[in-house]
Enzyme design. Structure first.
Site, PDB file in Angstrom:
ATOM      1  N   SER A  99       0.786  -1.241   0.000  1.00 22.10           N
ATOM      2  CA  SER A  99       0.000   0.000   0.000  1.00 22.10           C
ATOM      3  C   SER A  99       0.812   1.283   0.000  1.00 22.10           C
ATOM      4  CB  SER A  99      -0.954   0.018   1.203  1.00 22.10           C
ATOM      5  OG  SER A  99      -2.104  -0.754   0.921  1.00 22.10           O
ATOM      6  N   LYS A 148       0.255   3.855  -2.706  1.00 21.29           N
ATOM      7  CA  LYS A 148      -0.706   4.952  -2.645  1.00 21.29           C
ATOM      8  C   LYS A 148      -0.028   6.316  -2.513  1.00 21.29           C
ATOM      9  CE  LYS A 148      -4.481   2.140  -0.796  1.00 21.29           C
ATOM     10  NZ  LYS A 148      -4.022   0.850  -0.256  1.00 21.29           N
ATOM     11  N   SER A 194      -6.161   3.575   4.322  1.00 24.12           N
ATOM     12  CA  SER A 194      -5.644   2.714   3.251  1.00 24.12           C
ATOM     13  C   SER A 194      -6.753   2.106   2.400  1.00 24.12           C
ATOM     14  CB  SER A 194      -4.772   1.588   3.839  1.00 24.12           C
ATOM     15  OG  SER A 194      -3.850   1.124   2.886  1.00 24.12           O
TER      16      SER A 194
END
Length: 421
Positions: free
Chosen positions: A84, A87, A139
């Site tokens: 993640s 991102k 997230s």
């Protein structure tokens, strides 16, 4: 006795000779500086701070946030899955290509996205700013997909934009992204070095910094009403932490990109494939502790300071539009150079690295002149003044002349004495 007085006077005259006095003063100053450095080292009695020795993550890096200079690296150029922390790219691309008050409408695909979500409903509408908070704090993969589709119509097209951005804007070349959230794919990879430079670029943006440093915010969704809590635990456990993002998938392991500032030092660290979440934070803490303890900030160029270089008949001049500072080990001076393009380079244990850019002011080509005629006397002069004979030959001449004067005076006195009888 008079002869020795004359000789002594000649030696005093020698020591007050202007050129030699400058040399003696410079020598004395240098010796004093060396003694001061030795005394300071003895008083401090400090050993250099050792590098972290027990970083368990498979890949890790620590950089100076201001200059980008690498301060620590472990397998920093190995290709790894980012999870993640992908991102970070999605967020900075969205911030730079859209307005925060734009309305983002959630598609069916975004509603049903895999992994961590903020439970967006199909057809639900949020501002781009709200989507960014949902993606970076909680997230939310559904928010990441909604952002990508809003900007480019599909995740695939947005991934192309991501790759162009990191290559052409950030300037890193060993990453490839195929989705906006970091879900596993064998063609979705990065390196600790690339991700640190991407994070450094993103942290220059005020909106990005505000989002990733936010610990919590209320969330009022159609399906989920709650409080978004930033998953980056360092924000509440490490003094000076300012962001950025953590991640996890089974393929990637635990990943973490983080930033921290104390005083005039700002750091960015990245760890990839840590064996556990706790270990990722432990490794990052060790990196930050090392960076803050072992390094000090050095100003290479103040704002408006110029740098001039002469090469043959050409003089080039550059100016620093902004201060250029760099972290170096405490007590060390950075090994700096400026290349022909005005790039400011610093070399440390990880090789030469660009840490700043000077802007050209002027390039002047001098008119042709008789270099040989002008240079030869100067060269001879330099050679003469640098030779030990340049110091002692005048003294010898003075002594010989003084002795001759004294002898002549002695003879005259003897002659006068003889004539009186």
């Amino acid at each position: 006795m008079r002869l020795w007085s004359i000789i002594f006077a000649a030696l005093v005259l020698l020591l007050t000779f202007p050129i030699d006095q400058e040399r003696l003063l410079a020598s004395a100053a240098s010796a004093a500086a060396e003694r001061q450095a030795e005394e300071t080292a003895g008083q401090n009695g400090r050993e250099p701070v050792p590098e972290p020795a027990n970083i368990a993550s498979e890949s890790a890096i620590l950089i100076d946030q201001e200059s980008g200079l690498v301060l620590f690296a472990k397998n920093a150029f190995a290709r790894m899955y980012p999870a993640s922390i992908t991102k970070i790219v999605t967020a900075i691309v969205a911030i730079e290509t859209s307005e925060l008050d734009e309305t983002v409408t959630v598609s069916k695909e975004a509603r049903n996205e895999d992994g961590t979500r903020v439970y967006l409903s199909e057809g639900e509408q949020k501002t781009m700013e709200q989507m960014l908070y949902a993606m970076m704090l909680n997230s939310g993969n559904d928010a990441a997909t909604a952002i990508a589709e809003h900007i480019d119509g599909s995740k695939a097209l947005f991934a192309e934009r991501m790759n162009e951005f990191v290559r052409d804007v950030v300037g890193v070349h060993d990453s490839n992204f195929v989705n906006p959230s970091g879900l596993p794919d064998e063609n979705h990879y990065t390196t600790a070095y690339d991700m640190a430079q991407i994070a450094r670029y993103a942290m220059r943006n005020e909106t990005f910094r505000t989002i990733v440093s936010t610990v919590r915010m209320p969330w009022d969704g159609l399906e989920w009403k709650s409080t978004l809590i930033n998953h980056n635990r360092l924000l509440t456990s490490y003094e000076g932490a300012t962001g950025i993002k953590n991640g996890y998938t089974r393929a990637a392991g635990n990943t973490l990109a983080s930033s921290a500032t104390r005083g005039d030092k700002s750091l960015i660290g990245v760890v990839l494939k840590a064996p556990s979440s706790n270990q990722a934070y432990k490794d990052m803490t060790a990196l930050f502790d090392y960076g803050f303890a072992a390094f000090q900030s050095n100003t290479l160029f103040a704002k408006g300071e110029t740098y001039t270089e002469e090469e043959g008949d050409t003089t080039r001049e550059w100016v620093a539009q902004q201060p250029i500072r760099v972290l170096a080990r405490s007590g060390d001076q950075p090994h700096m150079s400026v290349d022909s393009q005005g790039q400011v380079m610093v070399e440390n244990d990880f090789g030469p690295q660009k840490v700043g850019q000077l802007e050209p002011v002027k390039t002047q080509v001098h008119a042709m002149r008789s270099e040989e005629a002008a240079a030869m006397p100067e060269t001879e002069k330099e050679a003469a003044t640098s030779s030990p004979y340049a110091i002692w030959m005048p003294a010898a001449g003075i002594v010989v002349a003084a002795a001759a004067v004294w002898a002549a005076a002695k003879r005259r006195k003897r002659n006068r004495d003889t004539s009186d009888f």
